[in-house]
Design a protein around this motif. Structure first.
Motif, PDB file in Angstrom:
ATOM      1  N   ASP A 208     -11.753  90.925 -77.006  1.00 45.87           N
ATOM      2  CA  ASP A 208     -13.178  91.178 -76.765  1.00 45.87           C
ATOM      3  C   ASP A 208     -13.983  91.465 -78.035  1.00 45.87           C
ATOM      4  N   GLU A 214     -12.624  99.623 -84.739  1.00 47.15           N
ATOM      5  CA  GLU A 214     -12.816  99.944 -83.321  1.00 47.15           C
ATOM      6  C   GLU A 214     -11.476  99.980 -82.598  1.00 47.15           C
ATOM      7  N   THR A 243     -20.394 106.282 -83.253  1.00 45.89           N
ATOM      8  CA  THR A 243     -20.942 104.923 -83.336  1.00 45.89           C
ATOM      9  C   THR A 243     -19.888 103.899 -82.923  1.00 45.89           C
ATOM     10  N   ASN A 246     -19.348 104.079 -79.118  1.00 49.17           N
ATOM     11  CA  ASN A 246     -20.427 103.415 -78.376  1.00 49.17           C
ATOM     12  C   ASN A 246     -20.311 101.899 -78.466  1.00 49.17           C
ATOM     13  N   ASN A 247     -19.988 101.393 -79.653  1.00 49.40           N
ATOM     14  CA  ASN A 247     -19.876  99.951 -79.829  1.00 49.40           C
ATOM     15  C   ASN A 247     -18.707  99.372 -79.035  1.00 49.40           C
ATOM     16  N   PHE A 249     -17.206 100.701 -76.412  1.00 46.75           N
ATOM     17  CA  PHE A 249     -17.467 100.814 -74.984  1.00 46.75           C
ATOM     18  C   PHE A 249     -18.305  99.634 -74.496  1.00 46.75           C
ATOM     19  N   ALA A 250     -19.318  99.265 -75.286  1.00 50.06           N
ATOM     20  CA  ALA A 250     -20.176  98.147 -74.903  1.00 50.06           C
ATOM     21  C   ALA A 250     -19.383  96.842 -74.863  1.00 50.06           C
ATOM     22  N   LYS A 251     -18.476  96.661 -75.817  1.00 54.89           N
ATOM     23  CA  LYS A 251     -17.708  95.415 -75.873  1.00 54.89           C
ATOM     24  C   LYS A 251     -16.711  95.288 -74.731  1.00 54.89           C
ATOM     25  N   GLY A 253     -16.839  97.014 -71.829  1.00 51.58           N
ATOM     26  CA  GLY A 253     -17.428  97.291 -70.532  1.00 51.58           C
ATOM     27  C   GLY A 253     -16.970  98.600 -69.920  1.00 51.58           C
ATOM     28  N   ARG A 255     -17.477 102.675 -69.179  1.00 42.11           N
ATOM     29  CA  ARG A 255     -18.569 103.643 -69.121  1.00 42.11           C
ATOM     30  C   ARG A 255     -18.129 105.034 -69.561  1.00 42.11           C
TER      31      ARG A 255
END
Length: 272
Positions: A208, A214, A243, A246-247, A249-251, A253, A255
């Motif tokens: 992903d 990360e 940071t 957050n990045n 988590f967004a990649k 999916g 929460r």
């Protein structure tokens, strides 16, 4: 403590309406009276924890969460009328500030993944001792995840083996012509735009679009580390960790950290 055990599942007991900002208020949910009573007594002896009430099934738990607004729910899974997975999902959807730690006899793959997908941030088996329960309550209260070591092993065992990295890829890329090198002159400065060895490793091993850093942060999250502990381990600031969190988590999916832990074990990032 103003508590009495609820028998038959639907009965609930509350811990009163006293307000105290210091202790973490915990709701106990289990359909077995002896377990519920024992947990209530145990939690009452732990420093920094106050029992907010007890319930014998998921439906009763929902009513008591609405009335008492605990900080943490200690949730069994197999219960009548409404099981712990459904109750966890409803609690997390309606009261996102209320964290859920599953405490159950079952650590099979289906139970673990279902609970994590529903939003549980912790997963312990009933062999957990007082220190482990206290640690899990503290972890989810500060936004971290806490998984029983046996559950972590189950997640690892359930994961498909990650394919080994291609052994020749790094060497092949190292011998590529440098884009900054002229045909007749000396080599120019190295240019880094995603063609180096580290980037190749990221593309080959991490899903992903996760970067190497990360991936490191996600691996440490899967080990149950807090942001401060991750910062210390990677020699970066806590703000930088946030940071990266957050990045990633967004990649992926996710929460919350519990879902990130489940992802890490499913996709082979944990333990890399």
């Amino acid at each position: 403590m103003g508590l009495r055990a609820a028998r038959g599942g639907g009965e609930v007991t509350g811990g009163g309406s006293e307000t105290n900002d210091a202790p973490v208020r915990v709701l106990v949910v289990d359909d077995q009276t002896v377990v519920r009573e024992g947990l209530t007594l145990l939690l009452g002896l732990l420093p920094g924890i106050k029992v907010a009430g007890s319930a014998g099934d998921g439906e009763a738990a929902l009513r008591l969460v609405e009335a008492e607004r605990p900080d943490v729910v200690l949730m069994d899974l197999r219960m009548p009328r409404m099981d712990g997975v459904e109750a966890t999902g409803r609690i997390r959807a309606a009261y996102p500030d209320v964290q859920v730690v599953v405490l159950t006899t079952y650590s099979d793959d289906e139970s673990v993944f279902a609970a994590l997908r529903a939003g549980a941030r912790g997963f312990l088996t009933k062999s957990a001792d007082a220190e482990e329960i206290s640690r899990a309550v503290a972890a989810v209260t500060r936004g971290d995840a806490q998984l029983d070591p046996a559950v972590q092993r189950r997640l690892l065992d359930a994961m498909p083996s990650a394919p080994p990295p291609a052994p020749a890829r790094e060497g092949a890329e190292d011998t590529r012509p440098d884009p900054g090198r002229s045909r007749t002159g000396p080599p120019g400065p190295a240019r880094h735009h995603g063609t180096g060895t580290a980037s190749a490793r990221e593309r080959g091993a991490l899903p992903d679009g996760l970067t190497r850093r990360e991936g490191e942060v996600l691996r440490l999250i899967a080990e149950g580390r807090s942001n401060a502990e991750i910062a210390a381990a990677l020699f970066i600031s806590e703000a930088t960790v946030k940071t990266h969190v957050n990045n990633l988590f967004a990649k992926i999916g996710a929460r919350d950290r519990a879902q990130a832990v489940g992802y890490a074990y499913r996709r082979g990032v944990a333990g890399l």
